[in-house]
Design a protein around this motif. Structure first.
Motif, PDB file in Angstrom:
ATOM      1  N   SER A  87      25.105  23.019  10.797  1.00 13.40           N
ATOM      2  CA  SER A  87      24.793  22.187   9.625  1.00 13.40           C
ATOM      3  C   SER A  87      23.294  21.874   9.530  1.00 13.40           C
ATOM      4  N   THR A  88      22.617  21.704  10.667  1.00 11.31           N
ATOM      5  CA  THR A  88      21.172  21.417  10.599  1.00 11.31           C
ATOM      6  C   THR A  88      20.430  22.593   9.982  1.00 11.31           C
ATOM      7  N   LEU A  89      20.875  23.787  10.341  1.00 12.49           N
ATOM      8  CA  LEU A  89      20.241  24.980   9.779  1.00 12.49           C
ATOM      9  C   LEU A  89      20.487  25.053   8.266  1.00 12.49           C
ATOM     10  N   ARG A  90      21.692  24.633   7.848  1.00  9.37           N
ATOM     11  CA  ARG A  90      21.951  24.580   6.402  1.00  9.37           C
ATOM     12  C   ARG A  90      21.110  23.482   5.762  1.00  9.37           C
ATOM     13  N   ASP A  91      20.939  22.329   6.461  1.00  7.92           N
ATOM     14  CA  ASP A  91      20.076  21.260   5.930  1.00  7.92           C
ATOM     15  C   ASP A  91      18.668  21.819   5.683  1.00  7.92           C
ATOM     16  N   ILE A  92      18.181  22.612   6.643  1.00  9.53           N
ATOM     17  CA  ILE A  92      16.821  23.171   6.528  1.00  9.53           C
ATOM     18  C   ILE A  92      16.746  24.128   5.337  1.00  9.53           C
ATOM     19  N   SER A  93      17.808  24.939   5.161  1.00  7.76           N
ATOM     20  CA  SER A  93      17.818  25.889   4.044  1.00  7.76           C
ATOM     21  C   SER A  93      17.836  25.145   2.706  1.00  7.76           C
ATOM     22  N   VAL A  94      18.609  24.050   2.642  1.00  8.46           N
ATOM     23  CA  VAL A  94      18.666  23.239   1.414  1.00  8.46           C
ATOM     24  C   VAL A  94      17.274  22.676   1.110  1.00  8.46           C
ATOM     25  N   LEU A  95      16.655  22.137   2.134  1.00  8.27           N
ATOM     26  CA  LEU A  95      15.319  21.541   1.996  1.00  8.27           C
ATOM     27  C   LEU A  95      14.292  22.585   1.545  1.00  8.27           C
ATOM     28  N   PHE A  96      14.397  23.759   2.122  1.00  3.65           N
ATOM     29  CA  PHE A  96      13.504  24.871   1.783  1.00  3.65           C
ATOM     30  C   PHE A  96      13.649  25.216   0.294  1.00  3.65           C
ATOM     31  N   LEU A  97      14.908  25.297  -0.167  1.00  3.03           N
ATOM     32  CA  LEU A  97      15.134  25.633  -1.575  1.00  3.03           C
ATOM     33  C   LEU A  97      14.665  24.510  -2.500  1.00  3.03           C
ATOM     34  N   LYS A  98      14.781  23.283  -2.045  1.00  2.00           N
ATOM     35  CA  LYS A  98      14.294  22.139  -2.825  1.00  2.00           C
ATOM     36  C   LYS A  98      12.789  22.287  -3.064  1.00  2.00           C
ATOM     37  N   VAL A  99      12.066  22.634  -2.005  1.00  2.00           N
ATOM     38  CA  VAL A  99      10.605  22.776  -2.095  1.00  2.00           C
ATOM     39  C   VAL A  99      10.235  23.972  -2.979  1.00  2.00           C
ATOM     40  N   LEU A 100      11.071  24.999  -2.946  1.00  3.27           N
ATOM     41  CA  LEU A 100      10.795  26.201  -3.750  1.00  3.27           C
ATOM     42  C   LEU A 100      11.154  26.007  -5.229  1.00  3.27           C
ATOM     43  N   SER A 101      11.742  24.899  -5.585  1.00  6.09           N
ATOM     44  CA  SER A 101      12.339  24.607  -6.904  1.00  6.09           C
ATOM     45  C   SER A 101      13.120  25.805  -7.449  1.00  6.09           C
ATOM     46  N   THR A 102      14.403  25.725  -7.141  1.00  9.47           N
ATOM     47  CA  THR A 102      15.276  26.875  -7.356  1.00  9.47           C
ATOM     48  C   THR A 102      15.995  26.882  -8.692  1.00  9.47           C
ATOM     49  N   ASN A 103      15.781  25.862  -9.525  1.00  5.71           N
ATOM     50  CA  ASN A 103      16.677  25.722 -10.684  1.00  5.71           C
ATOM     51  C   ASN A 103      16.745  26.946 -11.597  1.00  5.71           C
ATOM     52  N   LYS A 104      15.618  27.688 -11.689  1.00  8.18           N
ATOM     53  CA  LYS A 104      15.675  28.844 -12.601  1.00  8.18           C
ATOM     54  C   LYS A 104      15.893  30.156 -11.843  1.00  8.18           C
ATOM     55  N   LYS A 105      16.109  30.070 -10.545  1.00 10.78           N
ATOM     56  CA  LYS A 105      16.159  31.302  -9.753  1.00 10.78           C
ATOM     57  C   LYS A 105      17.581  31.816  -9.557  1.00 10.78           C
ATOM     58  N   ARG A 106      17.681  33.160  -9.517  1.00 19.11           N
ATOM     59  CA  ARG A 106      18.986  33.783  -9.249  1.00 19.11           C
ATOM     60  C   ARG A 106      19.146  33.916  -7.740  1.00 19.11           C
ATOM     61  N   ILE A 107      20.200  33.303  -7.251  1.00 17.44           N
ATOM     62  CA  ILE A 107      20.415  33.236  -5.798  1.00 17.44           C
ATOM     63  C   ILE A 107      21.658  34.041  -5.423  1.00 17.44           C
ATOM     64  N   LEU A 108      21.553  34.752  -4.303  1.00 16.83           N
ATOM     65  CA  LEU A 108      22.721  35.456  -3.774  1.00 16.83           C
ATOM     66  C   LEU A 108      23.080  34.874  -2.407  1.00 16.83           C
ATOM     67  N   ASP A 109      24.305  34.359  -2.289  1.00 17.84           N
ATOM     68  CA  ASP A 109      24.841  33.967  -0.984  1.00 17.84           C
ATOM     69  C   ASP A 109      25.694  35.162  -0.550  1.00 17.84           C
ATOM     70  N   ALA A 110      25.082  36.072   0.207  1.00 17.85           N
ATOM     71  CA  ALA A 110      25.685  37.387   0.448  1.00 17.85           C
ATOM     72  C   ALA A 110      26.824  37.366   1.460  1.00 17.85           C
TER      73      ALA A 110
END
Ligand SMILES: C[S@@+](CC[C@H](N)C(=O)[O-])C[C@H]1O[C@@H](n2cnc3c(N)ncnc32)[C@H](O)[C@@H]1O
Ligand SMILES: [Zn+2]
Length: 359
Positions: free
Chosen positions: A24-47
């Protein structure tokens, strides 16, 4: 099946679908990373979606609006679809392999999350097809015993690199993974820029940006090379490029050097990203990374005190001593009691030796 929650996501687990709460900490870090990258307009793949927890958290906590989820396992895809709905989201969930999907979705995603079982190598060639200039890839490896040299032959076979199995193994492992990613990316005419590299417990995770073009690809290849280190005085040397020359003897003490790699010798972090993440949330390992001197390899203070024949001294004191001498020195995520510094091996030994009676 039971319903649980992590972050803002609520979801079903069980039924043979993979979910590890320890990650879960690693997922927390990934969430935080995406927050900083501002993902709202980006196409994301959870492969490699499994329960879909990542995609749900990326949407609810980082504002992701467009996520596609894949899983080769029918039960997982079904559960991910159910969990997406449970959280009021409308994302595409496909029961397909990355390999099949990649054939028809070239260059379609700005952010790609690859979190497979074990090594990402079997999927990575196809994952590369899905990215484009500026795409960001988040890649997990849990075959750390291979990357850290407990199974040297396997590392040579899978990653084409010779690992180390000592106090530097975690750092060498992550640099071997980055070397592999950079070599495959360069065959697709992309260079890579590592943004965050984490090695913790049984996993490694790298966050890299792709940059398109032959010049970028070549420049990345020039950031890879071979390493060698001296077991007697802990000096290390590097030579960059695909067929570099490396001297056989330690310049410092004349001992025979031990070679390892090929490995990534460039930077591991983009500190502007890690510091922005830390402004939102203080996650311990991120703090260590943000403070870490971003140079290849480390010195283990316990190893040096052992070589000098006395009991351990605090590595914080060694750092303080080196700083007083005008050198840069920090702790490192890769080894407890390890330090990173721009000081020479002689200076490090002298600094450790000077603390002999002041533990
Ligand atoms: C470690 S789990 C993913 C965990 C999930 N990302 C999480 O954070 O909870 C790996 C998943 O990848 C799926 N998988 C393995 N190989 C795949 C492939 N070639 N294509 C798509 N999915 C794959 C597995 O079925 C499994 O559900
Ligand atoms: Zn030496």
């Amino acid at each position: 099946m039971k319903q649980i929650s992590e972050g803002k996501a609520k979801f079903y687990v069980g039924g043979g679908v993979f979910y590890n709460p320890e990650m879960s900490t690693l997922r927390d870090i990934s969430v935080l990373f995406l927050k900083v990258l501002s993902t709202n307009k980006k196409r994301i793949l959870d492969a490699t979606a499994a329960t879909g927890v990542r995609a749900i958290r990326y949407a609810l906590e980082a504002g992701a609006k467009d996520v596609t989820l894949l899983d080769i396992n029918k039960k997982a895809a079904r559960m991910a679809a159910k969990n997406i709905k449970l959280n009021g989201l409308k994302f595409r969930v496909l029961n397909k392999s990355i390999q099949e999907f990649a054939g028809t979705h070239r260059g379609s995603f700005e952010i790609i999350d690859l979190d497979p079982f074990g090594s990402p190598v079997p999927q990575f060639n196809d994952i590369m097809k899905l990215g484009w200039d500026g795409s960001v890839m988040m890649i997990t490896a849990t075959d750390t015993a291979v990357l850290c040299g407990a199974h040297e032959a396997a590392c040579i076979k899978i990653y084409g690199s010779k690992p180390l199995h000592n106090e530097m193994c975690k750092e060498v492992g992550i640099r071997i993974l980055l070397n592999y990613v950079s070599r495959v990316a360069s065959a697709f005419n992309f260079g890579i820029v590592p943004l965050i590299s984490i090695s913790d417990r049984h996993y490694m995770r790298i966050f890299v940006r792709l940059e398109f073009g032959a010049a970028k690809a070549i420049s990345s290849v020039k950031s890879t090379g071979i390493g060698a280190f001296c077991r007697r005085c802990y000096a290390f040397r590097f030579a960059c490029g695909v067929a570099p020359m490396l001297c056989k003897r330690c310049e410092n003490c004349g001992n025979r050097l031990e070679a390892f790699g090929p490995l990534w010798l460039g930077r591991l972090y983009d500190k502007s990203i890690t510091s922005s993440m830390l402004r939102i949330s203080e996650i311990g390992i991120l703090k260590v990374i943000n403070d870490e001197l971003d140079v290849p390899m480390l010195y283990s203070v316990p190893k040096i005190t052992k070589a000098l024949g006395f009991s351990s001294v605090s590595h914080y004191k060694v750092i303080e001593t080196l700083k007083k001498k005008g050198r840069s020195a920090t702790t490192t995520q890769f080894e407890k009691g390890g330090i990173k510094t721009d000081a020479s091996p002689k200076e490090v030994f002298r600094a450790v030796g000077s603390l002999r009676h002041k533990p």
